[in-house]
Design a protein around this motif. Structure first.
Motif, PDB file in Angstrom:
ATOM      1  N   MET A 138      25.056 -38.157  40.317  1.00  0.00           N
ATOM      2  CA  MET A 138      25.452 -36.797  40.690  1.00  0.00           C
ATOM      3  C   MET A 138      26.392 -36.256  39.546  1.00  0.00           C
ATOM      4  SD  MET A 138      28.407 -35.959  43.678  1.00  0.00           S
ATOM      5  CE  MET A 138      29.472 -36.582  42.568  1.00  0.00           C
ATOM      6  N   ILE A 139      27.070 -36.775  38.640  1.00  0.00           N
ATOM      7  CA  ILE A 139      28.091 -36.220  37.838  1.00  0.00           C
ATOM      8  C   ILE A 139      27.536 -36.302  36.412  1.00  0.00           C
ATOM      9  CG2 ILE A 139      29.327 -38.222  37.161  1.00  0.00           C
ATOM     10  CD1 ILE A 139      30.542 -34.759  38.281  1.00  0.00           C
ATOM     11  N   VAL A 140      26.135 -37.111  36.162  1.00  0.00           N
ATOM     12  CA  VAL A 140      25.738 -37.469  34.602  1.00  0.00           C
ATOM     13  C   VAL A 140      25.366 -36.089  34.300  1.00  0.00           C
ATOM     14  CG1 VAL A 140      23.775 -38.417  33.682  1.00  0.00           C
ATOM     15  CG2 VAL A 140      25.114 -39.718  34.779  1.00  0.00           C
ATOM     16  N   ILE A 141      24.422 -35.146  34.823  1.00  0.00           N
ATOM     17  CA  ILE A 141      23.977 -34.007  34.239  1.00  0.00           C
ATOM     18  C   ILE A 141      25.076 -33.051  33.859  1.00  0.00           C
ATOM     19  CG2 ILE A 141      22.319 -32.139  34.626  1.00  0.00           C
ATOM     20  CD1 ILE A 141      21.234 -34.940  34.233  1.00  0.00           C
TER      21      ILE A 141
ATOM     22  N   VAL B 218      27.985 -33.750  33.157  1.00  0.00           N
ATOM     23  CA  VAL B 218      28.786 -34.304  31.875  1.00  0.00           C
ATOM     24  C   VAL B 218      27.675 -33.793  30.533  1.00  0.00           C
ATOM     25  CG1 VAL B 218      29.295 -36.454  30.630  1.00  0.00           C
ATOM     26  CG2 VAL B 218      30.063 -36.083  33.166  1.00  0.00           C
ATOM     27  N   VAL B 219      26.506 -34.289  30.604  1.00  0.00           N
ATOM     28  CA  VAL B 219      25.694 -33.936  29.433  1.00  0.00           C
ATOM     29  C   VAL B 219      25.730 -32.514  29.109  1.00  0.00           C
ATOM     30  CG1 VAL B 219      23.175 -33.847  28.665  1.00  0.00           C
ATOM     31  CG2 VAL B 219      24.053 -35.618  29.839  1.00  0.00           C
TER      32      VAL B 219
ATOM     33  N   LEU C 176      35.328 -26.263  32.670  1.00  0.00           N
ATOM     34  CA  LEU C 176      34.422 -27.132  33.719  1.00  0.00           C
ATOM     35  C   LEU C 176      34.392 -28.452  33.156  1.00  0.00           C
ATOM     36  CD1 LEU C 176      32.265 -27.094  36.118  1.00  0.00           C
ATOM     37  CD2 LEU C 176      30.631 -26.459  34.355  1.00  0.00           C
ATOM     38  N   SER C 177      34.514 -28.850  31.932  1.00  0.00           N
ATOM     39  CA  SER C 177      34.318 -30.037  31.381  1.00  0.00           C
ATOM     40  C   SER C 177      35.460 -30.996  31.977  1.00  0.00           C
ATOM     41  CB  SER C 177      34.229 -30.144  29.710  1.00  0.00           C
ATOM     42  OG  SER C 177      34.376 -31.429  29.292  1.00  0.00           O
ATOM     43  N   ASP C 178      36.822 -30.274  31.873  1.00  0.00           N
ATOM     44  CA  ASP C 178      37.915 -31.161  32.191  1.00  0.00           C
ATOM     45  C   ASP C 178      37.923 -31.475  33.751  1.00  0.00           C
ATOM     46  OD1 ASP C 178      39.167 -30.769  29.879  1.00  0.00           O
ATOM     47  OD2 ASP C 178      40.064 -28.693  30.385  1.00  0.00           O
ATOM     48  N   VAL C 179      37.407 -30.446  34.781  1.00  0.00           N
ATOM     49  CA  VAL C 179      37.079 -30.818  36.038  1.00  0.00           C
ATOM     50  C   VAL C 179      36.143 -31.973  36.099  1.00  0.00           C
ATOM     51  CG1 VAL C 179      36.365 -29.740  38.095  1.00  0.00           C
ATOM     52  CG2 VAL C 179      37.829 -28.336  36.590  1.00  0.00           C
ATOM     53  N   VAL C 180      34.949 -31.859  35.443  1.00  0.00           N
ATOM     54  CA  VAL C 180      33.854 -32.851  35.508  1.00  0.00           C
ATOM     55  C   VAL C 180      34.511 -34.272  35.069  1.00  0.00           C
ATOM     56  CG1 VAL C 180      31.914 -33.644  34.406  1.00  0.00           C
ATOM     57  CG2 VAL C 180      31.937 -31.300  35.272  1.00  0.00           C
ATOM     58  N   PHE C 181      35.205 -34.223  34.038  1.00  0.00           N
ATOM     59  CA  PHE C 181      35.691 -35.542  33.488  1.00  0.00           C
ATOM     60  C   PHE C 181      36.821 -36.104  34.481  1.00  0.00           C
ATOM     61  CE2 PHE C 181      33.637 -34.668  29.593  1.00  0.00           C
ATOM     62  CZ  PHE C 181      33.079 -36.091  29.336  1.00  0.00           C
ATOM     63  N   ARG C 182      37.283 -35.431  35.261  1.00  0.00           N
ATOM     64  CA  ARG C 182      38.414 -35.755  36.277  1.00  0.00           C
ATOM     65  C   ARG C 182      37.603 -36.428  37.603  1.00  0.00           C
ATOM     66  NH1 ARG C 182      43.639 -34.627  37.237  1.00  0.00           N
ATOM     67  NH2 ARG C 182      43.560 -33.030  35.544  1.00  0.00           N
TER      68      ARG C 182
ATOM     69  N   PRO D 142      30.475 -33.219  18.686  1.00  0.00           N
ATOM     70  CA  PRO D 142      29.005 -32.854  18.601  1.00  0.00           C
ATOM     71  C   PRO D 142      28.150 -34.134  18.488  1.00  0.00           C
ATOM     72  CG  PRO D 142      30.178 -31.555  17.276  1.00  0.00           C
ATOM     73  CD  PRO D 142      31.228 -32.480  17.943  1.00  0.00           C
ATOM     74  N   VAL D 143      28.883 -34.996  17.972  1.00  0.00           N
ATOM     75  CA  VAL D 143      27.958 -36.196  17.474  1.00  0.00           C
ATOM     76  C   VAL D 143      27.793 -37.159  18.842  1.00  0.00           C
ATOM     77  CG1 VAL D 143      27.977 -38.638  16.484  1.00  0.00           C
ATOM     78  CG2 VAL D 143      28.690 -36.515  15.230  1.00  0.00           C
ATOM     79  N   VAL D 144      28.989 -37.337  19.774  1.00  0.00           N
ATOM     80  CA  VAL D 144      28.790 -37.845  20.903  1.00  0.00           C
ATOM     81  C   VAL D 144      27.922 -37.138  21.933  1.00  0.00           C
ATOM     82  CG1 VAL D 144      30.010 -38.700  23.101  1.00  0.00           C
ATOM     83  CG2 VAL D 144      31.175 -38.733  20.767  1.00  0.00           C
ATOM     84  N   GLY D 145      27.984 -35.849  21.820  1.00  0.00           N
ATOM     85  CA  GLY D 145      27.219 -35.221  22.926  1.00  0.00           C
ATOM     86  C   GLY D 145      25.588 -35.092  22.586  1.00  0.00           C
ATOM     87  N   ILE D 146      25.287 -35.405  21.152  1.00  0.00           N
ATOM     88  CA  ILE D 146      23.949 -35.484  21.096  1.00  0.00           C
ATOM     89  C   ILE D 146      23.363 -36.902  20.909  1.00  0.00           C
ATOM     90  CG2 ILE D 146      22.244 -34.905  19.086  1.00  0.00           C
ATOM     91  CD1 ILE D 146      23.656 -32.459  18.339  1.00  0.00           C
ATOM     92  N   VAL D 147      23.980 -37.833  20.375  1.00  0.00           N
ATOM     93  CA  VAL D 147      23.670 -39.207  20.360  1.00  0.00           C
ATOM     94  C   VAL D 147      23.540 -39.772  21.636  1.00  0.00           C
ATOM     95  CG1 VAL D 147      23.976 -41.443  19.294  1.00  0.00           C
ATOM     96  CG2 VAL D 147      24.571 -39.229  17.832  1.00  0.00           C
TER      97      VAL D 147
END
Length: 453
Positions: free
Chosen positions: A67-70, A72-73, A199-205, A306-311
């Motif tokens: 549910m949360i993977v997409i 995060v990506v 939104l990223s901060d909320v998602v990672f929480r 950027p590296v983590v987000g793409i790789v």
């Protein structure tokens, strides 16, 4: 009375450190996962009927993670590309990552090929193909994937449909396009970039909350597996299981170990750092179950977003080294089991087909088994019904596949990060070896990491 009280307090002091260490362990997520695994195995062996009923626990946990993977990506990739000062960097990272993935996948398949040719795990079974029942092969495997299906899976029905769906490849493509568009929008796109970062901060929480449920998923997964297959499942086709497990261990120590040494880091330190993610992946047999937390941890390690987000998202689709080892070993095992002698030319053709078909099942549960069916069908040398020989132990073989897939993608991210000079080596050493880091420096780095989030 005072002396008695003092003496009793003194007598009780030696036990406090042990209790405090135990309390700290009980609060560690990785220890909770290990404890849940032991309890799950015990329940599966002692109460098999009850153990089979616990399958929904694992299904629910994996569903929560998916549910949360997409989101995060989307958040990581979009903000990573949008914040780049040079869009060429994104393309450069992508090209380097794909090149690395192809080399490692090919090397992994050749390793599996060599091991199966040297040790002949299927020789001696002398199975008559006419006695095999193709109905034992799952329907999803019989409806094998195609390269055109893979390309079609990358194109979503709508822009926002990819973000709300469950296809990683489609979400990755939309995230890249969206990030590039935001980057080129300049000041007009700045408010939207800030909103996605929030939104990223909320998602990672939410990711943190979901991962606290990992012990429950682990307990349900192992209780179900042991209850379903029983202790006898460890003996069924034991030679193949042992040989594949040994190959996975050697692959991790030799191949991934050599890559980490070339990067100036310790593989064992990385495994300790990722112990929770590796344990969860092993118990749930799902790489996607740890993708969100893996992204967060690799950023903490000092690799640029950027590296983590793409790789990482692309790696979970293209860099499945554990599955690559499995594919060639399992194919030759089936051929040997039914008495088919494949020439080196036929084996290399099979590897070429696998390099294509393995990209068509990204994110599918049991994807490696489906790729195996695709290859068997495409090459035509081995009857599809032969897959019924390993259906029962595929879940066990999946353990090694998932472990290497997760660890291999973490190593790949480090390699690309260093290749791009977007890797904080000092922070990585302090995170992987905290005992060797001065307290003040460690505290300052922790504060910096917290601020970056």
């Amino acid at each position: 009375m005072t002396s008695a009280t003092t003496s009793s307090a003194t007598a009780g002091r030696p036990h406090r450190p042990h209790r405090s260490r135990l309390n700290r362990l009980l609060h560690e997520l990785w220890f909770q996962v290990v404890l849940a695994a032991v309890l799950g195995i015990a329940v599966g062996l002692l109460l098999p009927g009850f153990g089979e009923d616990l399958k929904p626990l694992n299904d629910w946990f994996v569903a929560l993670v998916k549910m949360i993977v997409i989101p995060v990506v989307f958040c990581v990739v979009t903000t990573g590309i949008a914040s780049m000062s040079n869009l060429r960097k994104a393309g450069r990272i992508g090209v380097k990552a794909i090149g690395y993935f192809l080399v490692l996948s090919l090397a992994s398949m050749l390793i599996g090929l060599v091991v199966a040719n040297l040790f002949h795990p299927g020789t001696g079974l002398n199975i008559d193909p006419s006695t095999l029942n193709a109905d034992d092969v799952p329907q999803a495997a019989q409806e094998h994937a195609t390269f055109t299906g893979f390309v079609s899976s990358m194109i979503p029905a709508s822009l926002f449909g990819a973000i709300t769906g469950d296809a990683i490849l489609a979400a990755l493509m939309v995230s890249i396009v969206f990030g590039v568009a935001l980057n080129m929008s300049g000041e007009q796109g700045a408010p939207l970039i800030s909103g996605i970062r929030a939104l990223s901060d909320v998602v990672f929480r939410i990711v943190g909350w979901v991962m606290r449920l990992a012990p429950i998923g682990t307990f349900g997964a192992l209780a179900t597996v042991v209850a379903t297959y029983g202790a006898e499942s460890l003996k069924q086709l034991g030679y193949l299981i042992i040989l594949f497990t040994a190959t996975c261990v050697v692959y991790v120590l030799v191949v991934l170990g050599a890559i980490m040494r070339a990067c100036g880091l310790s593989l064992f330190a990385l495994m300790r750092f990722l112990k929770t993610e590796l344990l969860v992946a092993l118990s749930t047999c799902s790489s996607e179950a740890v993708l969100p937390q893996l992204v967060s941890k690799l950023e903490t390690l000092g690799i640029g977003r950027p590296v983590v987000g793409i790789v990482i998202p692309s790696g979970f689709s293209f860099n499945l080294d554990g599955s690559a080892v499995y594919l060639t070993m399992a194919s030759l095992f089936l051929a040997q089991a039914v008495g088919i002698d494949l020439s080196w030319q036929q084996q290399l053709i099979m590897v070429g087909v696998m390099m294509l078909t393995s990209k068509g099942t990204a994110g599918i549960a049991g994807g490696a088994f489906i790729v195996l069916a695709s290859t068997v069908t495409a090459v035509g040398h081995i009857p599809l019904a032969a897959l019924s020989l390993i259906v029962g132990i595929d879940r066990i073989l999946n353990e090694g596949r998932v472990f290497i897939n997760v660890l291999g993608n973490a190593v790949a991210t480090i390699v690309i990060g260093k290749w791009e000079n977007d890797f904080d080596t000092a922070r990585a050493h302090s995170v992987l070896h905290p005992s060797k880091t001065p307290p003040r420096q460690a505290a300052a780095e922790d504060t910096e990491v917290a601020r970056s989030r």
